[in-house]
Design a protein around this motif. Structure first.
Motif, PDB file in Angstrom:
ATOM      1  N   ILE A 399       0.811  -1.059  -0.052  1.00  0.00           N
ATOM      2  CA  ILE A 399      -0.139  -0.066   0.081  1.00  0.00           C
ATOM      3  C   ILE A 399       1.031   1.158  -0.108  1.00  0.00           C
ATOM      4  O   ILE A 399       1.546   1.642   0.864  1.00  0.00           O
ATOM      5  CB  ILE A 399      -0.911  -0.084   1.344  1.00  0.00           C
ATOM      6  N   SER A 401       3.014   3.912  -3.166  1.00  0.00           N
ATOM      7  CA  SER A 401       4.069   3.453  -4.250  1.00  0.00           C
ATOM      8  C   SER A 401       5.249   4.548  -4.204  1.00  0.00           C
ATOM      9  O   SER A 401       5.658   4.831  -5.372  1.00  0.00           O
ATOM     10  CB  SER A 401       3.145   3.763  -5.590  1.00  0.00           C
ATOM     11  N   ALA A 404       9.895   3.433  -1.313  1.00  0.00           N
ATOM     12  CA  ALA A 404       9.999   2.117  -0.248  1.00  0.00           C
ATOM     13  C   ALA A 404       9.009   1.124  -0.927  1.00  0.00           C
ATOM     14  O   ALA A 404       9.433   0.049  -1.183  1.00  0.00           O
ATOM     15  CB  ALA A 404       9.356   2.617   0.940  1.00  0.00           C
ATOM     16  N   GLY A 405       7.829   1.411  -1.420  1.00  0.00           N
ATOM     17  CA  GLY A 405       6.671   0.663  -1.749  1.00  0.00           C
ATOM     18  C   GLY A 405       7.274   0.143  -3.286  1.00  0.00           C
ATOM     19  O   GLY A 405       7.018  -1.225  -3.294  1.00  0.00           O
ATOM     20  N   GLU A 423      -1.864   2.288  -5.134  1.00  0.00           N
ATOM     21  CA  GLU A 423      -1.533   3.863  -4.818  1.00  0.00           C
ATOM     22  C   GLU A 423      -2.655   4.700  -4.581  1.00  0.00           C
ATOM     23  O   GLU A 423      -3.422   4.837  -5.600  1.00  0.00           O
ATOM     24  CB  GLU A 423      -0.578   4.096  -5.660  1.00  0.00           C
ATOM     25  N   GLY A 429       4.695   6.700  -7.738  1.00  0.00           N
ATOM     26  CA  GLY A 429       6.325   7.173  -7.426  1.00  0.00           C
ATOM     27  C   GLY A 429       6.006   8.047  -5.994  1.00  0.00           C
ATOM     28  O   GLY A 429       7.301   8.522  -5.627  1.00  0.00           O
ATOM     29  N   GLY A 430       5.002   8.132  -5.411  1.00  0.00           N
ATOM     30  CA  GLY A 430       5.017   9.096  -3.926  1.00  0.00           C
ATOM     31  C   GLY A 430       5.806  10.250  -4.101  1.00  0.00           C
ATOM     32  O   GLY A 430       5.541  11.187  -4.740  1.00  0.00           O
ATOM     33  N   ARG A 431       6.630  10.459  -2.984  1.00  0.00           N
ATOM     34  CA  ARG A 431       7.324  11.624  -2.860  1.00  0.00           C
ATOM     35  C   ARG A 431       8.265  12.199  -3.908  1.00  0.00           C
ATOM     36  O   ARG A 431       8.564  13.403  -4.367  1.00  0.00           O
ATOM     37  CB  ARG A 431       8.113  11.810  -1.393  1.00  0.00           C
ATOM     38  N   SER A 467      -6.235   4.226  -5.886  1.00  0.00           N
ATOM     39  CA  SER A 467      -6.887   3.404  -5.330  1.00  0.00           C
ATOM     40  C   SER A 467      -6.459   3.487  -3.840  1.00  0.00           C
ATOM     41  O   SER A 467      -5.475   2.798  -3.089  1.00  0.00           O
ATOM     42  CB  SER A 467      -6.394   1.898  -5.482  1.00  0.00           C
ATOM     43  N   GLU A 468      -7.077   4.145  -3.041  1.00  0.00           N
ATOM     44  CA  GLU A 468      -6.974   4.407  -1.520  1.00  0.00           C
ATOM     45  C   GLU A 468      -7.270   3.310  -0.762  1.00  0.00           C
ATOM     46  O   GLU A 468      -8.377   3.049  -0.931  1.00  0.00           O
ATOM     47  CB  GLU A 468      -7.577   5.972  -0.997  1.00  0.00           C
ATOM     48  N   ALA A 485       3.317   1.156   3.133  1.00  0.00           N
ATOM     49  CA  ALA A 485       4.397   2.314   2.629  1.00  0.00           C
ATOM     50  C   ALA A 485       3.614   3.447   2.290  1.00  0.00           C
ATOM     51  O   ALA A 485       3.811   4.107   1.197  1.00  0.00           O
ATOM     52  CB  ALA A 485       4.858   1.768   1.429  1.00  0.00           C
ATOM     53  N   SER A 488       4.896   9.796   4.266  1.00  0.00           N
ATOM     54  CA  SER A 488       4.747  10.861   5.618  1.00  0.00           C
ATOM     55  C   SER A 488       4.456  12.245   5.012  1.00  0.00           C
ATOM     56  O   SER A 488       4.361  12.342   3.752  1.00  0.00           O
ATOM     57  CB  SER A 488       6.180  10.982   6.266  1.00  0.00           C
ATOM     58  N   ILE A 646       7.230   0.092   5.976  1.00  0.00           N
ATOM     59  CA  ILE A 646       8.516   0.372   5.527  1.00  0.00           C
ATOM     60  C   ILE A 646       8.587   1.718   5.011  1.00  0.00           C
ATOM     61  O   ILE A 646       7.486   2.448   5.155  1.00  0.00           O
ATOM     62  CB  ILE A 646       8.743  -0.314   4.110  1.00  0.00           C
ATOM     63  N   GLY A 647       9.835   2.429   5.153  1.00  0.00           N
ATOM     64  CA  GLY A 647      10.032   3.669   4.478  1.00  0.00           C
ATOM     65  C   GLY A 647       9.654   4.667   5.574  1.00  0.00           C
ATOM     66  O   GLY A 647       9.471   4.730   6.622  1.00  0.00           O
ATOM     67  N   CYS A 649       6.659   6.032   6.383  1.00  0.00           N
ATOM     68  CA  CYS A 649       5.680   5.697   7.435  1.00  0.00           C
ATOM     69  C   CYS A 649       6.132   5.216   8.593  1.00  0.00           C
ATOM     70  O   CYS A 649       5.455   5.194   9.707  1.00  0.00           O
ATOM     71  CB  CYS A 649       4.545   5.047   6.705  1.00  0.00           C
ATOM     72  N   ALA A 658      14.628   5.191   2.317  1.00  0.00           N
ATOM     73  CA  ALA A 658      13.343   4.413   2.022  1.00  0.00           C
ATOM     74  C   ALA A 658      13.427   3.197   1.208  1.00  0.00           C
ATOM     75  O   ALA A 658      12.666   2.288   1.352  1.00  0.00           O
ATOM     76  CB  ALA A 658      12.281   5.442   1.575  1.00  0.00           C
TER      77      ALA A 658
HETATM   78  P1  ADP Z   1       8.149   6.536   1.049  1.00  0.00           P
HETATM   79  O1  ADP Z   1       9.364   7.539   0.904  1.00  0.00           O
HETATM   80  O2  ADP Z   1       8.285   5.794   2.435  1.00  0.00           O
HETATM   81  O3  ADP Z   1       8.126   5.614  -0.129  1.00  0.00           O
HETATM   82  P2  ADP Z   1       6.241   8.203  -0.209  1.00  0.00           P
HETATM   83  O4  ADP Z   1       5.714   9.287   0.669  1.00  0.00           O
HETATM   84  O5  ADP Z   1       7.087   8.715  -0.876  1.00  0.00           O
HETATM   85  O6  ADP Z   1       7.042   7.197   0.946  1.00  0.00           O
HETATM   86  O7  ADP Z   1       4.926   7.466  -0.565  1.00  0.00           O
HETATM   87  C1  ADP Z   1       3.741   7.146   0.068  1.00  0.00           C
HETATM   88  C2  ADP Z   1       2.782   6.847  -1.062  1.00  0.00           C
HETATM   89  O8  ADP Z   1       1.865   6.171  -0.419  1.00  0.00           O
HETATM   90  C3  ADP Z   1       2.340   8.273  -1.551  1.00  0.00           C
HETATM   91  O9  ADP Z   1       2.300   8.174  -2.902  1.00  0.00           O
HETATM   92  C4  ADP Z   1       0.760   8.083  -1.137  1.00  0.00           C
HETATM   93  O10 ADP Z   1      -0.263   8.836  -2.051  1.00  0.00           O
HETATM   94  C5  ADP Z   1       0.301   6.623  -0.882  1.00  0.00           C
HETATM   95  N1  ADP Z   1      -0.411   6.371   0.139  1.00  0.00           N
HETATM   96  C6  ADP Z   1      -0.804   7.057   1.409  1.00  0.00           C
HETATM   97  N2  ADP Z   1      -1.850   6.374   1.935  1.00  0.00           N
HETATM   98  C7  ADP Z   1      -2.204   5.366   1.228  1.00  0.00           C
HETATM   99  C8  ADP Z   1      -3.356   4.525   1.370  1.00  0.00           C
HETATM  100  N3  ADP Z   1      -4.235   4.591   2.286  1.00  0.00           N
HETATM  101  N4  ADP Z   1      -3.843   3.890   0.083  1.00  0.00           N
HETATM  102  C9  ADP Z   1      -2.847   3.920  -0.800  1.00  0.00           C
HETATM  103  N5  ADP Z   1      -1.927   4.817  -1.101  1.00  0.00           N
HETATM  104  C10 ADP Z   1      -1.447   5.573  -0.027  1.00  0.00           C
END
Ligand code: ADP
Ligand code: SF4
Length: 689
Positions: A399, A401, A404-405, A423, A429-431, A467-468, A485, A488, A646-647, A649, A658
């Motif tokens: 959970i 992307s 870390a994910g 995601e 790609g997250g952050r 997909s939350e 994953a 933060s 992981i990462g 969170c 991460a």
């Molecule tokens: P890390 O550096 O640990 O990989 P990031 O902040 O880069 O963390 O990525 C975390 C990702 O998790 C973000 O893209 C965020 O949108 C996604 N995310 C957070 N909560 C949820 C959730 N409940 N369901 C799906 N994705 C989520």
């Protein structure tokens, strides 16, 4: 190809031609140049493991890091190789054997670090051309001006080191003249060489020691091993005459045919290892391309090259004969083999962040944002390409992307798990998505690009964007493992690296980097409070100043972006802030935000300073782990033993951390962990009295 594997494009064939280097023949043009690895001489196994992996990955020449030739060159506390006497030969011989097993050549960079040494361990005077303070102003150490006996002793010592290198089985020995960290370079530079004898004054006199040592080395090598010189083709130091259009060129012209190979770069190290924020791939070319015009000997050079087309261009244009690399070979030890096998898209490209460089100052084994397996080859048995097959095919839900994910997903998918990545955002790609959109950080997108591309090619991976996932959704996936994953968020209450709790007025008013990166429109003067000390505060300051805002950057430590000293970026960051007109307020402790003004005092003395006014306040400090989902899932008995985090969170940190966290968790899930729970460590030999 008939077997379905990709075929190398013929235009890359040139990279796999042999190159004659004096008495030896490099099997191809890929040259892993000497670089710091964070492994000190008491960690030979780790050091061998890392370098052997490069040889396995196809680098035609693999070099050892800077090796001090004797105790008069002691860069105390930095993890530098010691090649002082015969006792050091054994581990080098093993290194050589292991590299050669893969068909690669080996090189050792013999060095005397002159007035860059500190000799705090050995207790002998630092040696230099003149009596002067050493090149570490904070240290109250002054060098001894070398007399003729010292010069003779140095030359003899260098010759003995060449013989030891031959004994260890090396194919090539270096005379080191680079990075403003070499005795012969210190003799060359009139800023350091104030002698009046035949070793000082005129250009020929300042060149004398270098010429002598190089000729000694050629003589001692006796055609059994090749002789290389590592030297800057240009020095960025203000006032240095050793530039590409002046004396650096004259040095190389004067000694053009003496060594078997010229390994050229720029000085000092911060410019040589320029980050992608400030220097593009190939940034050194302007300063190094003349070298091939003044020598018939082969030339190797660096420039953070990861593009096979750029490499071909360098050879065809006659810039280099061999493609030098340190960081690209750290990020992907298998870069040459991937080009060779026509797998260009599989290259894990260096992002140019210099987290690897920080390992040197910390004196810890290399860390890398792109390659979590670096330094773990021997101690954890991690291979960057071959992931052991999972003992059982399991379903894993990931959970989030971010780095870390995605890393966890890729490692598990390679091990054979069925992996689902969910995601909540529209992009994976997250952050990294948001951060790579900031000025100067576009190459950081490679963290996501590499992993996402790989995942998209795999049949056992399902990727779901938008997909939350809530705790109630997880059971539907019927997953054997659930990896959270979720990353933060930046805090807005002022808590950071020096102030651990909220600052008055912040929580009600302050914006965060997330707000700015999400594109929130703001107007008027902006005050950025940076209690993070890495890139985010100054990147945002530059980003907002470039848009025309008046920006104040306030920081409690003595200088802005202190951590960027570890990535060698501090001077460039400060220069950029000046260039963009950012008002910098270092050494400034913040007490509150009241009526549109920051109440401040000097951090050192506590003296109250005039308030800093602004229309907006941006807090760049600590982050809050997004761990609510993790806690909820852990509390449900149905998921007992199945949920991990992981990462960011778990513990918000740098992207490298991460990625490492995601990789390590994947290895744990497939049972690839040391039996004792602790990785292998180098153990000291205990002597009888
Ligand atoms: P890390 O550096 O640990 O990989 P990031 O902040 O880069 O963390 O990525 C975390 C990702 O998790 C973000 O893209 C965020 O949108 C996604 N995310 C957070 N909560 C949820 C959730 N409940 N369901 C799906 N994705 C989520
Ligand atoms: Fe490249 Fe960053 Fe890895 Fe260093 S840490 S090799 S700069 S990706």
């Amino acid at each position: 190809m008939a077997d379905g594997s990709p075929k190398r494009d013929a235009r890359y064939d040139i990279l796999f031609e042999e190159v004659q280097i004096g008495p030896i023949t490099a099997p191809n043009r890929f040259f892993s140049v000497p670089h710091a690895t964070g492994h000190n001489p008491l960690m030979p196994n780790g050091s061998i493991g890392m370098r052997e992996m490069k040889a396995e990955g196809g680098w035609g020449v693999v070099s050892m890091q800077l090796a001090e030739i004797d105790p008069t060159s002691d860069i105390s506390n930095l993890p530098i190789e010691k090649f002082w006497d015969d006792t050091d030969v054994k581990s080098h011989a093993l290194l050589v054997e292991r590299i050669k097993k893969h068909g690669a050549l080996t090189a050792i960079e013999l060095a005397h670090t002159g007035i860059r040494a500190r000799n705090m361990d050995t207790g002998t005077p630092v040696l230099g051309p003149s009596s002067m303070r050493i090149l570490k102003p904070q240290n109250p150490i002054q060098s001894k001006a070398m007399d003729k006996q010292d010069i003779k002793a140095f030359r003899d010592s260098h010759k003995r080191a060449v013989h030891r290198a031959k004994q260890a089985g090396y194919d090539m020995v270096y005379v080191y003249a680079a990075h403003d960290a070499s005795l012969v370079w210190h003799f060359l530079n009139p800023m350091y060489n104030q002698r009046t004898d035949e070793y000082g004054g005129s250009f020929e006199n300042r060149l004398r020691l270098f010429r002598e040592v190089l000729e000694d080395t050629v003589e001692a090598a006796a055609g059994d091993v090749a002789v290389a010189v590592r030297i800057p083709a240009h020095d960025f130091k203000s006032g240095s005459p050793l530039t590409y259009d002046n004396e650096a060129r004259a040095v190389i012209e004067s000694l053009a045919e003496v060594p078997d190979l010229w390994d050229v770069n720029v000085a000092g190290w911060p410019r040589d290892s320029g980050t992608s924020r400030f220097d593009d791939e190939g940034h050194q070319e302007k300063y190094t391309s003349y070298v091939k015009q003044v020598t018939t000997k082969p030339v190797v050079g660096v420039g953070r090259y990861t593009s096979a087309d750029a490499m071909v261009g360098l050879i065809k244009k006659g810039v280099f004969d061999l493609i030098g690399a340190s960081r690209p070979s750290i990020a992907d030890p298998f870069l040459p083999n991937k080009i060779k096998e026509g797998r260009i898209d599989d290259i894990r490209e260096c992002i140019g962040c210099n987290v690897c460089v920080s390992s040197d100052a910390y004196s810890v084994p290399l860390m890398c944002t792109q390659n979590p397996t670096i330094s773990q080859e021997w101690r954890r048995g991690w291979h960057p390409e071959n992931i052991p097959a999972a003992p059982k095919k399991e379903n894993t839900l990931i959970i989030g992307s971010g780095p870390a994910g995605l890393e966890c997903a890729l490692t598990l998918a390679k091990a054979g798990h069925d992996v689902t990545v969910a995601e909540k955002a529209s992009e994976f790609g997250g952050r990294v998505i948001k951060e790579s959109a900031l000025k100067g950080l576009s190459a950081w997108g490679r963290v996501k690009d590499y992993r996402l591309y790989q995942l998209q090619q795999m049949g056992n991976v399902s990727l779901y964007a938008e997909s939350e996932i809530g705790a109630a959704d997880v059971a539907d996936f019927e997953a054997d493992n659930i990896v959270v994953a979720t990353g933060s968020k930046w805090r807005n209450d002022g808590a950071g690296a020096t102030t651990f709790s909220a600052i008055e007025g912040f929580a009600e008013h302050a914006l965060t980097p997330d707000d700015i990166m999400n594109g929130g429109e703001i107007s008027g003067p902006i005050v950025i409070y940076d209690d993070d000390h890495y890139y985010m505060g100054n990147i945002l300051a530059g980003h907002l100043a470039a848009k025309g805002h008046e920006v104040h950057l306030v920081c409690p430590l003595p200088s802005i972006a202190e951590w960027m000293g570890y990535t060698l970026e501090s001077p460039r960051v400060l220069d950029e802030m000046v260039e963009l007109g950012v008002h910098m307020h270092p050494n400034t402790t913040v007490h509150g935000w009241n009526d549109g003004a920051l109440e401040v005092s000097r951090s050192d003395s506590g003296r109250v300073l005039p308030p800093i006014k602004g229309a907006h306040l941006v807090a760049v400090g600590a982050r809050l782990p997004d761990d609510a989902l993790l806690s909820e899932l852990r509390a449900q008995s149905a998921f007992e033993g199945k949920v991990t985090g992981i990462g960011d969170c778990l513990a918000p940190g740098i992207i490298q951390a991460a990625v490492f966290s995601g990789h390590a968790e994947a290895r744990r899930l497939i049972g690839d962990v040391p039996k004792s729970g602790i990785y292998k460590r180098e153990t000291p030999v205990l002597f009888d009295r």
